[in-house]
Write an enzyme that holds these catalytic residues in place. Structure first.
Site, mmCIF file in Angstrom:
data_model
loop_
_atom_site.group_PDB
_atom_site.id
_atom_site.type_symbol
_atom_site.label_atom_id
_atom_site.label_comp_id
_atom_site.label_asym_id
_atom_site.label_seq_id
_atom_site.Cartn_x
_atom_site.Cartn_y
_atom_site.Cartn_z
ATOM 1 N N HIS A 221 0.821 -0.992 0.350
ATOM 2 C CA HIS A 221 -0.245 0.159 -0.176
ATOM 3 C C HIS A 221 0.472 1.367 -0.255
ATOM 4 O O HIS A 221 1.864 1.303 -0.396
ATOM 5 C CB HIS A 221 -0.668 0.435 0.815
ATOM 6 C CG HIS A 221 -2.215 -1.158 1.099
ATOM 7 N ND1 HIS A 221 -3.116 -0.759 1.380
ATOM 8 C CD2 HIS A 221 -1.984 -2.343 1.345
ATOM 9 C CE1 HIS A 221 -4.658 -1.457 0.979
ATOM 10 N NE2 HIS A 221 -3.134 -3.135 0.752
ATOM 11 N N GLU A 314 3.094 -0.520 4.220
ATOM 12 C CA GLU A 314 2.760 0.978 3.327
ATOM 13 C C GLU A 314 4.450 1.350 2.859
ATOM 14 O O GLU A 314 5.770 1.490 4.267
ATOM 15 C CB GLU A 314 2.386 1.455 4.500
ATOM 16 C CG GLU A 314 1.160 1.173 5.130
ATOM 17 C CD GLU A 314 0.051 2.131 4.566
ATOM 18 O OE1 GLU A 314 -0.866 0.817 4.728
ATOM 19 O OE2 GLU A 314 -0.070 2.304 3.456
ATOM 20 N N HIS A 543 0.148 -59.802 -28.538
ATOM 21 C CA HIS A 543 0.767 -61.182 -29.222
ATOM 22 C C HIS A 543 0.267 -61.806 -27.470
ATOM 23 O O HIS A 543 1.198 -61.808 -26.736
ATOM 24 C CB HIS A 543 1.792 -61.663 -29.345
ATOM 25 C CG HIS A 543 2.667 -61.333 -30.739
ATOM 26 N ND1 HIS A 543 4.097 -60.712 -31.180
ATOM 27 C CD2 HIS A 543 1.253 -61.007 -32.129
ATOM 28 C CE1 HIS A 543 3.756 -60.774 -32.309
ATOM 29 N NE2 HIS A 543 2.434 -60.524 -32.622
ATOM 30 N N GLU A 546 2.966 -63.765 -25.167
ATOM 31 C CA GLU A 546 4.012 -62.956 -24.779
ATOM 32 C C GLU A 546 3.430 -62.365 -23.747
ATOM 33 O O GLU A 546 2.397 -60.893 -24.111
ATOM 34 C CB GLU A 546 4.547 -61.576 -25.906
ATOM 35 C CG GLU A 546 5.336 -62.888 -27.383
ATOM 36 C CD GLU A 546 5.531 -62.257 -28.258
ATOM 37 O OE1 GLU A 546 5.693 -60.992 -28.048
ATOM 38 O OE2 GLU A 546 5.926 -62.569 -29.476
ATOM 39 N N GLU A 742 11.158 -56.343 -25.813
ATOM 40 C CA GLU A 742 11.409 -57.441 -26.038
ATOM 41 C C GLU A 742 11.832 -57.703 -24.553
ATOM 42 O O GLU A 742 13.272 -57.240 -24.649
ATOM 43 C CB GLU A 742 12.144 -58.205 -26.760
ATOM 44 C CG GLU A 742 12.431 -58.149 -28.759
ATOM 45 C CD GLU A 742 10.583 -58.466 -29.600
ATOM 46 O OE1 GLU A 742 9.933 -59.773 -28.674
ATOM 47 O OE2 GLU A 742 9.890 -58.539 -30.306
#
Length: 1358
Positions: A221, A314, A543, A546, A742
């Site tokens: 302020h 202030e 798959h 797998e 894999e």
């Protein structure tokens, strides 16, 4: 004379030179402006001027764009007069919330005439941004703190204030409603009576405080120089002198002193302000209420309701000092501002989590013994309790959990003590995670520096050794077994239920045998795409035999869930990434696979015996196998989410395989993608964390196995060719980079080996997810409104692989470290290019701001080009964009539940239902009779609009039709429910209300009521009731030309034809039954379809919002004769070709596109199916209400502003629409760039290109016609000049003839007789006579026989 001509010539030359000079200056100014805009250079701060609202806005936007890696600009609301309340967020990665980083805020200019605060906060954020990375203090502060700076809370007041006004004599202190914002907050001692609509600034700040768990704050302020601390008022409300002490009074005094002692003026305690020279403040601080009583102040509200400690500073005696003093004010406050911010890191901090599963506990309460003020935990379970040095007893408690206390917690100066709590649920008997001891041991209480935070892409702490990493307390999966499908489903449901705060279980489709394809989403905000957060996916068990990937992904789900909130790496990953995990893509194959299978093929394929990893579209080879439902499901899923990175888990070897998987020659050799370096980087990230894989010699125990993969990675085609693979399809057709992993040489190993696989891969699985945070990410932003631009293209100049932005405008581009030149482009925008440096670890944030291309040539303008836009229009455009987003309609449906009891209604009940709607909702409904059926049943049309009895041609008009075949009544019931849902939610749901207010909705629930009465319920294939009672299929009866019609149209057809031919409709949707697909015109066999892109697009919009239609496989016994249907959309003639269809008539004679939706395989399913069918179609029906507001719309006027009705608008040289009353037109178009021509009789033709977005409401084009410039193919000026010359010659000739004739008439003649006996003959001659008026000819009817035939007497009788 020659001298005069010379003077005129000189004058002409002077004027020409002046004109050229002006043009040159104008062009130069344009070029200079453009150059300035292109350089984008920001002027150095001068500290000698105030920034008004526009200048402040431009500056903040410029800074946010320049420092995107640490700055993010947002608005938390608007002022009374519509000015944005800007907040600049400054922190590392400013678009993401991360645990362990406390939130700090500064708010300035709350009183509009107290202006020093506004300027010093601008200087502060410039200071932080410019010095980040160079100044260690600033860098540390920004990295460890989430900083929010609001320079102006009262921009309206500032604009009214006057520089030099030191005491506030003007009205700028208050907001535009004349209310003091620092007296308008809820107060503990008093009731503050302020209307929320009068203080939008205060309301926005309150919401902002409550939504963010700020820890420390400063409110700046002016008017004196002091630091004021709570409380600001007292119960007695004495004007001054009453010390109102808070429970944290000592802490507040300390914080106020930190600011005061670092401000040289404030530290003296003697501000020496002219208004009160004797006022002093001991040590430069004061208790607020002791100074003067302030009820409704913001700092008390922060402390009591916001979890936040705030003081008020202030800063200057003069409220609005001359700008020449700004540099001094900045010098006085710079150190104080920084020192105060640093105090956010004192006291105690930590996390509160649940013992049962390690999940964070938000809103848990932290209590400090002896201090009657509590704080609560934030969303990640993190808390920050500011405390002075000392020893404390601290308790954590949460609803449903046993409280936990730790005694003797030591808080040291300058360091935050870390204290974590693990709470046991009141119902838990055996918690899975040990509780932290109730004493400050080394494991429960640790001193941490104020800037402690996770760094590095892996989330490890700096300097952490491998031993420390491994000793980190994490919960590992315990139950290793092979999960068959039912077991897997229960596992997923269990974790989804237990960890619902971070999980969402959903299905993307079904296998051939009907098994659900499950996906588990794990995110801190499940079900929602968070702006800037990348999306990642793992797919296993493609798959079926797998299986290691399937089990590892279930282990990963358990690991992420159980360690969220306790393990920093897991917490960071889940908070910053939206992770999708599909354990099994081939559940049918899994069911027939056998445990112990090493290298077999049983179960590899799906139940149709197709290899799913050879079933995707391929760039080189035509995949002739029919697309399988599992493949279709994954393709649709991959296109529905903005995935950035993905891995497909397989088995049979031990290697990471990356694109491309094949080449044109089908030979084994390296097939490099343009992103080969990126793929190698992410592949290595996985293999390096798996020592056996990285070794490069897989399957050593399997002799012989000669394969070697350097570093455990390989290019797919360099290993062997795979046509129709999933990873290549992802890269070429989406924004997603996918690799294939894999995991081992045994495809279906014994369950006893599963723990070994988890241990080998768990670090790799996490490290690979981290890779989604590499490269460049950011936003593509519209410069006009700051909104995101969807489908923008991001290109890298050295890599031929563009990616596109998501629906919200965010994008992610994976790149290896280095420097790049990137370009962002979007249809209708000017492209922008820039450079980016990708760091070794982490990601570079790069935002693009694009400017719309506007044109006002040829009399065209657009609403977007105008400087001021109606806020209501802008708000509606934002709504359309929101509803077009990923979850916009889902949220709308969630907020508008329906409670109907579904059943089939016969004609009388339908009529009663419609009348009931008009009686209960008269303000938005109107019921019309279009005509009657053969058996005199009324064909009803229900109109919904906010003003249904008044035509509003500016609003788009949409038609929903059902029941053209009486034996397919599902559409009738869906439309009745749709109408009821809209009516019931009108006035309750803002989005529904606005859609109805902006749209004219016409619903025809049953256009074949006679046939409906004959239909057989629960009969899926009966034709009874299909036709009307004249045995006429109404969908073969719509003929516009009499020559095509063998007989008069049926009364039902005529009624609907009349409605269609009223024109004015923008879109029509017809519901039918007997299949699951959407068709678009034409039903008749035609060689080509004008505007087919748009027609197909509209059909695709409906299908894409339907859970099954978009999959493209109807699954109906009477399935498509054309096989799999891409996107579930088909040209109608390819489905069942016939003449005289309603949709063809609508396009040809109503100039309105119509799509037909086949809602179910069964023509007349049981009533029990209606709720399901409603749930399936509701989102799609709503999407049509949104879609009708897109495309292009506008108004056609002449130069005087008069609207032109009946002007023709030609779209892309083919389809035509016509302007209605008021000159309005609206046409739907597929997204993209389109040619629009406007034609009207007597006016010059106009043409323009317009850009249509799939996410934005149509921009309004204003077409202003000039008069036709060509006449008979010649320039208007030439024709007018020639006509004027001809008329002049004609007048001169007439005068000469008149003079000659007058001379002759002076001679007297006799022997006159009547010239004509019949008036008709005379009139004919009048029409043939080119000279003389009709009046003069009728006045002279006699001829002198004595004269020759050439002598005609004209006697002037006037």
């Amino acid at each position: 004379m020659s001298g005069q001509r010379g003077n005129n010539l000189c004058l002409t030359h002077k004027r020409t030179l002046s004109l050229f000079s002006l043009v040159f200056v104008f062009i130069s100014s344009i070029n200079s402006v453009s150059l300035g805009e292109q350089t984008g250079q920001q002027e150095a701060e001068t500290y000698n001027k105030y920034y008004n609202y526009e200048e402040l806005t431009d500056l903040l936007k410029s800074l946010a764009q320049k420092y995107t890696h640490i700055a993010n600009l947002t608005s938390i609301g608007r002022s009374v007069e519509g000015r944005e309340l800007w907040v600049m967020r400054i922190t590392k990665d400013p678009t993401a919330d991360v645990p362990g980083k406390p939130k700090f805020k500064y708010v300035g200019n709350m009183h509009g005439d107290e202006t020093v605060s506004r300027q010093v906060l601008i200087y502060l954020l410039e200071h932080l941004l410019a010095r980040y990375g160079d100044d260690p203090r600033v860098t540390k502060l920004v990295n460890s703190t989430d900083i929010y700076i609001m320079p102006s809370m009262n921009p309206d007041g500032f604009e009214k204030s006057v520089e030099g006004d030191c005491v506030g004599r003007d009205e700028g202190r208050y907001n535009a409603k004349n209310i003091d914002l620092n007296r308008s907050f809820p107060d503990q001692f008093d009731n503050i009576h302020v209307n929320a609509e009068d203080i939008p600034e205060g309301t926005a700040v309150i919401r902002w405080i409550l939504e963010n768990k700020f820890v420390l704050s400063g409110n700046l302020h002016g008017g004196t120089v002091v630091a004021s601390y709570p409380y600001d008022d007292s119960a007695s409300h004495d004007p001054e002198g009453t010390y109102s002490r808070s429970p944290d009074d000592a802490l507040f005094r300390y914080l106020a002193r930190v600011y005061a002692e670092n401000n040289p003026v404030m530290n003296t305690g003697q501000p020496k302000c002219q208004e009160n020279l004797s006022e002093t403040f001991q040590e430069g601080i004061t208790n607020g209420a002791k100074w003067y009583d302030v009820p409704g102040g913001m700092q008390d509200y922060n402390y009591l309701k916001g979890n936040c400690l705030e003081i008020t500073m202030e800063l200057s005696c003069c409220k609005y000092p001359p700008s020449s003093e700004l540099k001094t004010e900045w010098d006085n406050n710079r150190e104080a501002l920084l020192a105060y911010m640093e105090k956010i890191h004192i006291g105690v901090r930590g996390f509160v989590s649940a013992a049962r599963n390690g999940s964070p506990l938000a809103d848990a309460v932290i209590m400090v013994s002896g201090i009657n003020h509590n704080v609560s935990t934030a969303r990640f379970g993190d808390y920050y309790r500011l405390l002075l040095p000392g020893t404390y007893n601290i308790t954590a408690l949460a609803l449903g959990y046993i409280p936990m206390s730790v005694v003797g917690v030591e808080v040291k100066e300058g360091k935050a003590t870390e204290l974590n709590f693990t709470l046991v649920a009141e119902t838990d008997e055996n918690p899975t995670t040990p509780s932290i001891p109730e004493s400050p041991t080394a494991t429960s209480v640790n001193s941490a520096s104020a800037d402690s935070s996770s760094t590095g892409v892996s989330g490890d702490s700096p300097g952490e050794t491998d031993e420390e990493k491994s000793s980190r307390l994490t919960v590992q999966p315990q139950d290793f077994r092979h999960h068959h499908n039912s077991d897997m489903e229960l596992f997923l449901q269990k974790f989804s239920s237990e960890y619902s705060f971070i999980t969402r279980l959903y299905s993307i489709g079904k296998s051939v045998q009907g098994r659900l394809l499950w996906v588990m989403e794990i995110s801190d905000n499940p079900g929602v795409h968070e702006l800037g957060e990348p999306e990642f996916k793992y797919i296993g068990n493609m798959h079926g035999n797998e299986v290691v990937g399937r089990e590892l992904l279930l282990n990963l789900i358990e690991y992420l869930c159980r360690n969220y909130g306790s393990d920093p790496e897991v917490t960071q990953l889940v908070n910053s990434t939206r992770i999708h995990i599909m354990p099994s893509m081939n559940p049918d194959g899994y069911e027939v696979a056998q445990e112990g299978d090493i290298s077999g093929t049983q179960g590899r394929n799906n139940s149709n015996n197709f290899d799913l990893n050879r079933n995707f579209p391929d760039r080189f080879s035509l995949v002739t196998d029919p697309r399988q439902p599992e493949t279709n499901a994954v393709m649709n899923w991959s296109k529905s989410y903005p995935f950035v990175l993905s891995a497909n888990l397989h088995g049979g070897s031990l290697v990471v395989n990356y694109p491309f998987d094949d080449n044109r020659e089908d030979v084994i050799r390296y097939s490099k993608s343009t992103d080969d370096a990126v793929f190698r980087m992410v592949a290595l990230a996985y293999s390096q964390e798996n020592s056996q894989m990285h070794d490069g010699h897989p399957c050593k125990e399997m002799d012989p196995y000669p394969e070697y993969f350097q570093d455990g990675i390989t290019n797919g085609a360099a290993w062997y060719n795979v046509h129709g693979g999933m990873q290549d399809w992802n890269y070429l057709n989406t924004n997603c980079f996918e690799i294939t992993i894999e995991l081992g040489c045994y495809k279906y190993p014994p369950a006893a080996d599963l723990p070994k696989y988890w241990e080998q891969n768990r670090h790799s699985l996490l490290q690979f997810i981290h890779q989604v945070h590499r490269g460049v990410k950011g936003m593509v932003i519209d410069s006009k409104d700051g909104s995101g631009i969807p489908n923008a293209t991001i290109t890298v100049d050295t890599i031929d692989h563009p990616i596109t932005s998501n629906v919200a405008g965010d994008y992610w581009r994976l790149l290896v470290p280095g420097s790049y030149h990137l370009t962002a482009s979007a249809q209708g925008y000017t492209s922008v290019s820039t450079y980016a440096s990708v760091p070794e670890d982490g990601i570079e944030i790069l935002n693009f701001t694009l400017t719309r291309i506007h044109s006002s040539a040829n009399g065209w303008t657009t609403e977007d080009a105008t400087p001021v836009q109606d806020p209501s229009v802008k708000e509606f455009q934002s709504l359309i964009k929101q509803l077009s987003g990923e979850s916009g309609l889902d949220e709308l449906i969630k907020n508008t539940p329906t409670q109907s009891s579904f059943r089939y209604r016969r004609y009388s009940e339908v009529s009663e239902f419609l009348r009931g709607l008009t009686l209960n909702f008269p303000e938005i409904t109107s019921l019309h009779s279009l005509g009657q059926s053969v058996e005199f049943r009324t064909i009803w049309a229900l109109e919904l609009s906010n003003n249904p009895k008044v035509q509003e041609p500016s609003e788009p008009k949409i038609r929903f039709v059902a029941g053209i075949h009486g034996n397919a009544p599902v559409g009738t019931e869906l439309l009745l429910e749709f109408a009821a849902s809209l009516c019931i939610n009108y006035g309750k749901n803002a989005a529904i209300t606005r859609l109805i207010n902006e749209t004219r909705i016409v619903i025809l629930p049953s256009i074949n009521p006679d046939g409906r009465e004959l239909a057989k319920e629960n009969d899926c294939s009966s034709t009874a009731g299909m036709t009307n009672v004249h045995s006429k299929d109404l969908d073969n009866d719509f003929f516009g030309n009499a020559s095509q019609r063998a007989a008069e149209p049926q009364p039902e057809t005529r009624a609907v034809m009349d409605l269609i031919q009223e024109r004015g409709f923008t879109l029509s949707v017809a519901l039918d039954g007997g299949s699951l697909l959407v068709t678009y015109p034409y039903d008749k066999p035609v060689q080509s379809v004008e505007n087919e892109d748009t027609l197909r697009y509209l059909a695709t919009v409906y299908a894409s919002h339907h859970p099954t239609i978009h999959l493209g496989s109807t699954g109906c016994p009477n399935s498509s004769p054309v096989g799999s249907i891409p996107d579930g959309v088909l040209r109608a003639a390819e489905w069942h070709s016939h003449m005289g269809s309603m949709k063809d008539f609508s396009v040809d004679f109503g100039h309105c596109p119509e799509i037909t939706v086949y809602t179910s395989c069964c023509l007349f399913p049981s009533a029990e199916m209606l709720p399901t069918l409603w749930a399936e179609n509701r989102k799609s029906l709503l999407s049509m209400l949104v879609e009708v507001h897109k495309g292009v719309r506008g108004v056609v006027k002449d130069k005087s502003g008069k609207p032109i009705m009946g002007a023709m608008i030609v779209l892309n040289g083919g389809v035509r629409v016509f302007t209605s009353e008021g000159g309005y037109f609206h046409a739907l178009l597929a997204p993209g760039l389109h040619n629009i021509e406007a034609v009207a009789d007597g006016y010059q033709q106009q043409s323009q290109k317009v850009s249509v977005s799939p996410f934005e409401a149509a921009s309004s084009i204003i077409i202003e016609f000039g008069m036709e410039n060509d006449i008979f193919g010649l320039p208007r000026e030439l024709v007018v000049a020639s006509a004027a010359a001809a008329m002049t010659a004609l007048v001169v000739t007439a005068c000469i003839i008149w003079c000659v004739c007058s001379a002759k008439s002076n001679r007297q003649k006799d022997g006159f007789h009547r010239l004509r006996q019949h008036r008709d003959d005379y009139d004919d001659e009048i029409r043939l006579t080119s000279m003389g008026s009709k009046k003069s000819l009728l006045s002279h009817e006699f001829q002198d026989e004595s004269e020759s035939d050439e002598d005609t007497l004209y006697t002037n009788k006037l």
